[in-house]
Design a protein around this motif. Structure first.
Motif, mmCIF file in Angstrom:
data_model
loop_
_atom_site.group_PDB
_atom_site.id
_atom_site.type_symbol
_atom_site.label_atom_id
_atom_site.label_comp_id
_atom_site.label_asym_id
_atom_site.label_seq_id
_atom_site.Cartn_x
_atom_site.Cartn_y
_atom_site.Cartn_z
ATOM 1 N N UNK A 21 10.784 6.465 12.928
ATOM 2 C CA UNK A 21 9.451 5.643 12.754
ATOM 3 C C UNK A 21 8.423 5.721 12.766
ATOM 4 N N UNK A 22 8.247 7.952 13.204
ATOM 5 C CA UNK A 22 7.265 7.874 13.444
ATOM 6 C C UNK A 22 6.205 7.749 12.108
ATOM 7 N N UNK A 23 6.448 8.628 10.745
ATOM 8 C CA UNK A 23 5.533 8.139 9.777
ATOM 9 C C UNK A 23 5.247 6.475 9.182
ATOM 10 N N UNK A 24 5.460 5.982 8.891
ATOM 11 C CA UNK A 24 5.167 4.206 9.376
ATOM 12 C C UNK A 24 4.541 4.013 10.201
ATOM 13 N N UNK A 25 4.755 4.090 11.567
ATOM 14 C CA UNK A 25 4.022 3.901 12.484
ATOM 15 C C UNK A 25 2.327 4.597 12.536
ATOM 16 N N UNK A 26 2.625 6.023 12.327
ATOM 17 C CA UNK A 26 1.445 6.521 12.341
ATOM 18 C C UNK A 26 0.306 5.535 11.259
ATOM 19 N N UNK A 32 -5.037 0.233 10.179
ATOM 20 C CA UNK A 32 -5.203 -0.570 11.206
ATOM 21 C C UNK A 32 -7.090 0.089 11.517
ATOM 22 N N UNK A 33 -6.924 0.925 12.063
ATOM 23 C CA UNK A 33 -7.489 1.356 12.611
ATOM 24 C C UNK A 33 -9.309 1.431 11.647
ATOM 25 N N UNK A 34 -8.813 1.970 10.683
ATOM 26 C CA UNK A 34 -10.132 2.021 9.230
ATOM 27 C C UNK A 34 -10.102 0.422 8.728
ATOM 28 N N UNK A 35 -9.271 -0.528 8.967
ATOM 29 C CA UNK A 35 -9.801 -1.643 7.990
ATOM 30 C C UNK A 35 -10.385 -2.291 9.443
ATOM 31 N N UNK A 54 -2.445 -3.375 5.269
ATOM 32 C CA UNK A 54 -1.898 -2.032 6.408
ATOM 33 C C UNK A 54 -0.199 -2.721 5.919
ATOM 34 N N UNK A 55 -0.049 -3.804 5.556
ATOM 35 C CA UNK A 55 1.499 -3.947 4.243
ATOM 36 C C UNK A 55 1.557 -3.067 3.093
ATOM 37 N N UNK A 56 0.665 -2.728 2.538
ATOM 38 C CA UNK A 56 0.990 -2.300 1.292
ATOM 39 C C UNK A 56 1.236 -1.118 1.918
ATOM 40 N N UNK A 57 -0.157 -0.233 2.972
ATOM 41 C CA UNK A 57 0.436 0.898 3.234
ATOM 42 C C UNK A 57 1.494 1.387 4.149
ATOM 43 N N UNK A 58 2.311 0.614 4.905
ATOM 44 C CA UNK A 58 3.581 0.067 5.125
ATOM 45 C C UNK A 58 4.295 0.622 4.385
ATOM 46 N N UNK A 59 4.959 -0.649 3.049
ATOM 47 C CA UNK A 59 5.142 -0.396 2.543
ATOM 48 C C UNK A 59 5.202 0.480 1.883
ATOM 49 N N UNK A 60 4.406 1.587 1.359
ATOM 50 C CA UNK A 60 4.537 2.470 0.393
ATOM 51 C C UNK A 60 5.400 3.540 1.089
ATOM 52 N N UNK A 61 4.349 4.067 2.249
ATOM 53 C CA UNK A 61 5.239 4.518 3.127
ATOM 54 C C UNK A 61 6.750 5.095 3.415
#
Length: 88
Positions: A21-26, A32-35, A54-61
């Protein structure tokens, strides 16, 4: 099965879950912080602006790390759980 084997297997399973879970959560944290920083700097308070990136970043990772996650689960199953199942 004694308690030591049970707790050791549980500890190893939880550690496997954490490493998966570390890659997705990081990435979710960084996105989230940047947005959030962008919203604070521009005074834009749109809810979809935080959700969609955030959803797009999570899906890509998730798509990029599926092989790592699958290999981690398979190695945990073959290394820890199958020998315990065969013993009983």
């Amino acid at each position: 099965m004694n308690e030591t084997v049970f707790y050791d297997t549980m500890r190893e399973g939880l550690w496997t879950a954490v490493t998966m879970s570390v890659p997705i959560l990081s990435v979710a944290l960084v996105a989230g912080l940047s947005v959030g920083l962008f919203q604070a700097l521009t005074s834009i308070q749109e809810m979809t602006l935080t959700f969609v990136p955030k959803l797009l970043a999570i899906v890509l990772v998730f798509w990029a790390s599926m092989g790592f996650m699958t290999q981690s689960l398979v190695s945990f199953f073959h290394g820890s759980l199958l020998p315990l199942i065969r013993a009983f």
